[in-house]
Enzyme design. Structure first.
Site, PDB file in Angstrom:
ATOM      1  N   ASP A   1       0.837  -1.200   0.000  1.00 54.08           N
ATOM      2  CA  ASP A   1       0.000   0.000   0.000  1.00 54.08           C
ATOM      3  C   ASP A   1       0.879   1.260   0.000  1.00 54.08           C
ATOM      4  O   ASP A   1       0.365   2.384  -0.042  1.00 54.08           O
ATOM      5  CB  ASP A   1      -1.042  -0.006   1.132  1.00 54.08           C
ATOM      6  N   SER A   2       2.201   1.056  -0.031  1.00 57.61           N
ATOM      7  CA  SER A   2       3.117   2.177  -0.301  1.00 57.61           C
ATOM      8  C   SER A   2       2.820   2.768  -1.675  1.00 57.61           C
ATOM      9  O   SER A   2       3.333   3.838  -2.014  1.00 57.61           O
ATOM     10  CB  SER A   2       4.576   1.711  -0.235  1.00 57.61           C
ATOM     11  N   LYS A  37      -0.829  -9.493   3.015  1.00 57.42           N
ATOM     12  CA  LYS A  37      -0.079  -8.985   4.170  1.00 57.42           C
ATOM     13  C   LYS A  37      -1.001  -8.106   5.013  1.00 57.42           C
ATOM     14  O   LYS A  37      -1.764  -7.301   4.454  1.00 57.42           O
ATOM     15  CB  LYS A  37       1.154  -8.201   3.720  1.00 57.42           C
ATOM     16  N   GLU A  96      -1.194  -5.553   8.540  1.00 52.32           N
ATOM     17  CA  GLU A  96      -0.443  -4.795   9.547  1.00 52.32           C
ATOM     18  C   GLU A  96      -0.990  -5.048  10.956  1.00 52.32           C
ATOM     19  O   GLU A  96      -2.203  -4.932  11.181  1.00 52.32           O
ATOM     20  CB  GLU A  96      -0.522  -3.286   9.246  1.00 52.32           C
ATOM     21  N   GLU A 128       9.157  -3.583  10.357  1.00 54.69           N
ATOM     22  CA  GLU A 128       9.461  -2.263   9.800  1.00 54.69           C
ATOM     23  C   GLU A 128       9.965  -1.322  10.897  1.00 54.69           C
ATOM     24  O   GLU A 128       9.286  -1.151  11.934  1.00 54.69           O
ATOM     25  CB  GLU A 128       8.211  -1.665   9.115  1.00 54.69           C
TER      26      GLU A 128
HETATM   27  O1  KIV Z   1       3.514  -1.093   1.609  1.00 52.54           O
HETATM   28  C1  KIV Z   1       4.696  -1.458   1.570  1.00 52.54           C
HETATM   29  O2  KIV Z   1       5.464  -1.187   0.633  1.00 52.54           O
HETATM   30  C2  KIV Z   1       5.186  -2.249   2.697  1.00 52.54           C
HETATM   31  C3  KIV Z   1       6.668  -2.440   2.798  1.00 52.54           C
HETATM   32  C4  KIV Z   1       7.274  -1.259   3.444  1.00 52.54           C
HETATM   33  C5  KIV Z   1       7.010  -3.689   3.507  1.00 52.54           C
HETATM   34  O3  KIV Z   1       4.439  -2.656   3.515  1.00 52.54           O
END
Ligand code: KIV
Length: 238
Positions: free
Chosen positions: A45-46, A109, A111, A169
């Protein structure tokens, strides 16, 4: 080269094999990364920061991640394709995870541990889950090094829930070392020192494409300079 799967990533820790992971958001980059033999490609989500130009990842929607997952899936044949469940999406944890899998993800993934029941429900449906501890951009007020030993407890909780790997992170390197020792699943660090079982970077940071890259992200090439040079060469030839 053999297809990478979640069980193979989990097994890498036993084999003492370091795991490599990069983010991708489109077909062309995904294809380049996949062909290098990288273990994991993450539709992070970056994308809110590096693709959409937001200040943080909070405004990223399921529709955004689905759109980019579909594009990335077209370029990936060998790496394991993981997609982020964005902020707020754990309200419909299972159906959202299933949508990402339909779009081409092979794992999701999540969080933190606040939505652990949702994590368990997704795993129960047979969808591999990667955990994410330490600095959690979806809810963090400030990006800073996390030093709480509570992270070890949270990692054990995720391991018990059945995750196949955990991203750490901005975790203090000694805490990251303790987590890595405490759990059987691999840890994949970003800004968390050298003691993790693997490393992940945001591709736009490591390629020198994102102007606001964090300090901990090592730049392996300055593509901004290369692209500017190529564009100026083109303009001169027009
Ligand atoms: O969203 C992302 O790119 C991430 C990485 C920083 C692991 O979660």
């Amino acid at each position: 080269m053999e297809k990478v799967t979640a069980p193979k990533i989990q097994g890498a820790k036993l084999e003492n094999r370091k795991i490599s992971m990069l983010t991708a958001y489109d077909y062309s980059f995904a294809k380049i990364f996949d062909e290098t033999g990288i273990d994991i490609i993450l539709v992070g989500d970056s994308l809110g920061n590096v693709i959409l130009g937001f200040e943080n990842t909070k405004a990223v929607t399921m529709a955004d991640v689905l759109h980019h997952t579909k594009a990335v899936a077209k370029g990936v044949t060998r790496s394991l394709l993981v997609a982020d469940l964005p902020f707020g999406s754990m309200k419909k944890a299972v159906s959202n995870a299933q949508e990402l899998m339909k779009a081409g993800a092979e794992a999701v993934k999540i969080e933190g541990t606040k939505t652990i029941e949702g994590t368990k429900a997704i795993i129960k449906e047979g969808i591999p889950v990667m955990g994410h501890l330490g600095c959690l951009p979806q809810t963090a007020q400030k990006y800073k090094i996390q030093r709480s030993p509570e992270i070890v407890v949270q990692a054990k909780l995720l391991e018990q829930a059945g995750v196949f790997a955990i991203v750490l992170e901005l975790v203090d390197p000694e805490i990251a070392r303790a987590v890595t020792k405490a759990v059987k699943v691999p840890t994949i660090g970003i800004g968390s020192g050298p003691h993790c079982d693997g490393q992940v970077l945001v591709s736009y940071d490591m390629l020198g494409l994102y102007p606001n890259a964090p300090k901990h992200a090592k730049k392996y090439v300055d593509l901004t300079a290369e692209i500017s040079k190529a564009v100026r060469t083109f303009m001169a030839a027009c």
